[in-house]
Scaffold this active site. Sequence first.
Site, PDB file in Angstrom:
ATOM      1  N   HIS A  78     -19.191  18.115  33.406  1.00  0.00           N
ATOM      2  CA  HIS A  78     -18.601  19.452  33.291  1.00  0.00           C
ATOM      3  C   HIS A  78     -19.125  20.068  32.005  1.00  0.00           C
ATOM      4  CE1 HIS A  78     -16.010  16.943  30.885  1.00  0.00           C
ATOM      5  NE2 HIS A  78     -15.344  17.959  30.410  1.00  0.00           N
ATOM      6  N   HIS A  80     -17.766  21.369  29.268  1.00  0.00           N
ATOM      7  CA  HIS A  80     -17.123  21.329  27.948  1.00  0.00           C
ATOM      8  C   HIS A  80     -18.185  21.011  26.890  1.00  0.00           C
ATOM      9  CE1 HIS A  80     -12.544  20.716  28.733  1.00  0.00           C
ATOM     10  NE2 HIS A  80     -12.796  21.930  28.304  1.00  0.00           N
ATOM     11  N   ASP A  82     -18.363  19.294  24.219  1.00  0.00           N
ATOM     12  CA  ASP A  82     -18.605  17.930  23.715  1.00  0.00           C
ATOM     13  C   ASP A  82     -19.431  17.092  24.707  1.00  0.00           C
ATOM     14  OD1 ASP A  82     -16.081  18.186  25.161  1.00  0.00           O
ATOM     15  OD2 ASP A  82     -15.784  16.050  24.792  1.00  0.00           O
ATOM     16  N   HIS A  83     -19.665  17.620  25.901  1.00  0.00           N
ATOM     17  CA  HIS A  83     -20.495  16.911  26.887  1.00  0.00           C
ATOM     18  C   HIS A  83     -21.930  17.434  26.941  1.00  0.00           C
ATOM     19  CE1 HIS A  83     -17.211  14.603  28.987  1.00  0.00           C
ATOM     20  NE2 HIS A  83     -16.553  15.418  28.177  1.00  0.00           N
ATOM     21  N   HIS A 168      -9.401  17.894  35.774  1.00  0.00           N
ATOM     22  CA  HIS A 168      -9.441  18.051  34.312  1.00  0.00           C
ATOM     23  C   HIS A 168      -8.638  19.284  33.899  1.00  0.00           C
ATOM     24  CE1 HIS A 168     -10.822  17.225  30.375  1.00  0.00           C
ATOM     25  NE2 HIS A 168     -11.928  17.916  30.355  1.00  0.00           N
ATOM     26  N   ASP A 191     -14.230  13.598  32.867  1.00  0.00           N
ATOM     27  CA  ASP A 191     -12.935  13.861  32.216  1.00  0.00           C
ATOM     28  C   ASP A 191     -11.913  14.197  33.287  1.00  0.00           C
ATOM     29  OD1 ASP A 191     -14.233  13.536  29.848  1.00  0.00           O
ATOM     30  OD2 ASP A 191     -13.630  15.464  28.988  1.00  0.00           O
ATOM     31  N   HIS A 255     -15.418   7.527  25.946  1.00  0.00           N
ATOM     32  CA  HIS A 255     -14.803   8.831  25.647  1.00  0.00           C
ATOM     33  C   HIS A 255     -13.371   8.610  25.151  1.00  0.00           C
ATOM     34  CE1 HIS A 255     -15.160  13.020  25.421  1.00  0.00           C
ATOM     35  NE2 HIS A 255     -14.728  13.394  26.599  1.00  0.00           N
TER      36      HIS A 255
HETATM   37 ZN   LIG Z   1     -13.631  17.815  29.022  1.00  0.00          ZN
END
Ligand SMILES: [Zn+2]
Length: 314
Positions: A78, A80, A82-83, A168, A191, A255
């Site tokens: 996804h 986000h 941080d990914h 998520h 996530d 994670h």
């Molecule tokens: Zn996430």
Amino acid sequence: MDHTLYRGVHLNQELPSFARVWLLGTGSPSLQVCRHGISTLMQLRGRFFLFDTGRATLQRMYECGIPAAQVRNVFITHLHSDHICGMPDFWMTAWYVMHRSKPLRIYGPKGTERFVAGMKEMHHFDLDVRPKYETAKIEGVQIEPTEFEEGVVYDEDGITIKAFLVDHGPATPAYGFRIECDGKVIVLSGDTTYNTNLVQHATGCDLLIHAVAAASDRQLAENEITRRLIKNHTSPEQLAQVLEEAKPKMTLLHHISTWRVTEYDILSRIRSGTHQPFEMGHDRMEILVGDEIKIFPSNAPATGEDLIVSDHAD
Ligand SMILES: [Zn+2]
């Protein structure tokens, strides 16, 4: 090097008969150095497959001895930040420093094409000037983005990667991945909070790599933001339920997000709900998934020098 034996596993063909997995980064968005941003690499039949590109993805690849220029297939769970925040560095540096010579394929959910367009805009200067003097082939900086929905995303030479929807919260769409090769199944949770679609896709798999988030009761009582965040992730108790229902042969945690709890607390809270096998994952941990599953700790020597890469590896 003797290619008939690798880490105690016999190789009876030119290419490994097992999947190799590296947990490149196992951290949350926080700035821990021991747990960098979320990223997982696999090598199947000599080809590399990268899943998520959190902070320091390229750095961790280098530390594991991975030839980053040969990692051409990237899958995003996804969007986000941080990914994906390690993607620009991986994209650009693995081209002009490490000489990636073919386009990077980025498979991601709806919005990925926009992300790629934005990344190109951000690096417009490099895209303009570097081709004038760098020796790396221009094809290597090109990107082929593919947006997917739930279903098979990749199916080549006996390697199948299926995206499945997870929960998520408001961050939608968010996916996990089920990877199949040579009769072995590896599942990445992405996530998610507890989700029956994930349980269904992970049932009976060889290796489940699952995210986990935990907070102390006091933190939850005092902090509204933590309560909201925790709701969109999997708690240790929910993870125990997933393991009880899906019964993977082995589960590794990554994670890792914590609020006023220790990693020991996470392990003991999971253990109180299941007797299924699981282990805490760490950055640079390497796992061989074959007839048996072997886990090598982060402090094992870098193994890049004995990587066997297919001639047509991409
Ligand atoms: Zn996430």
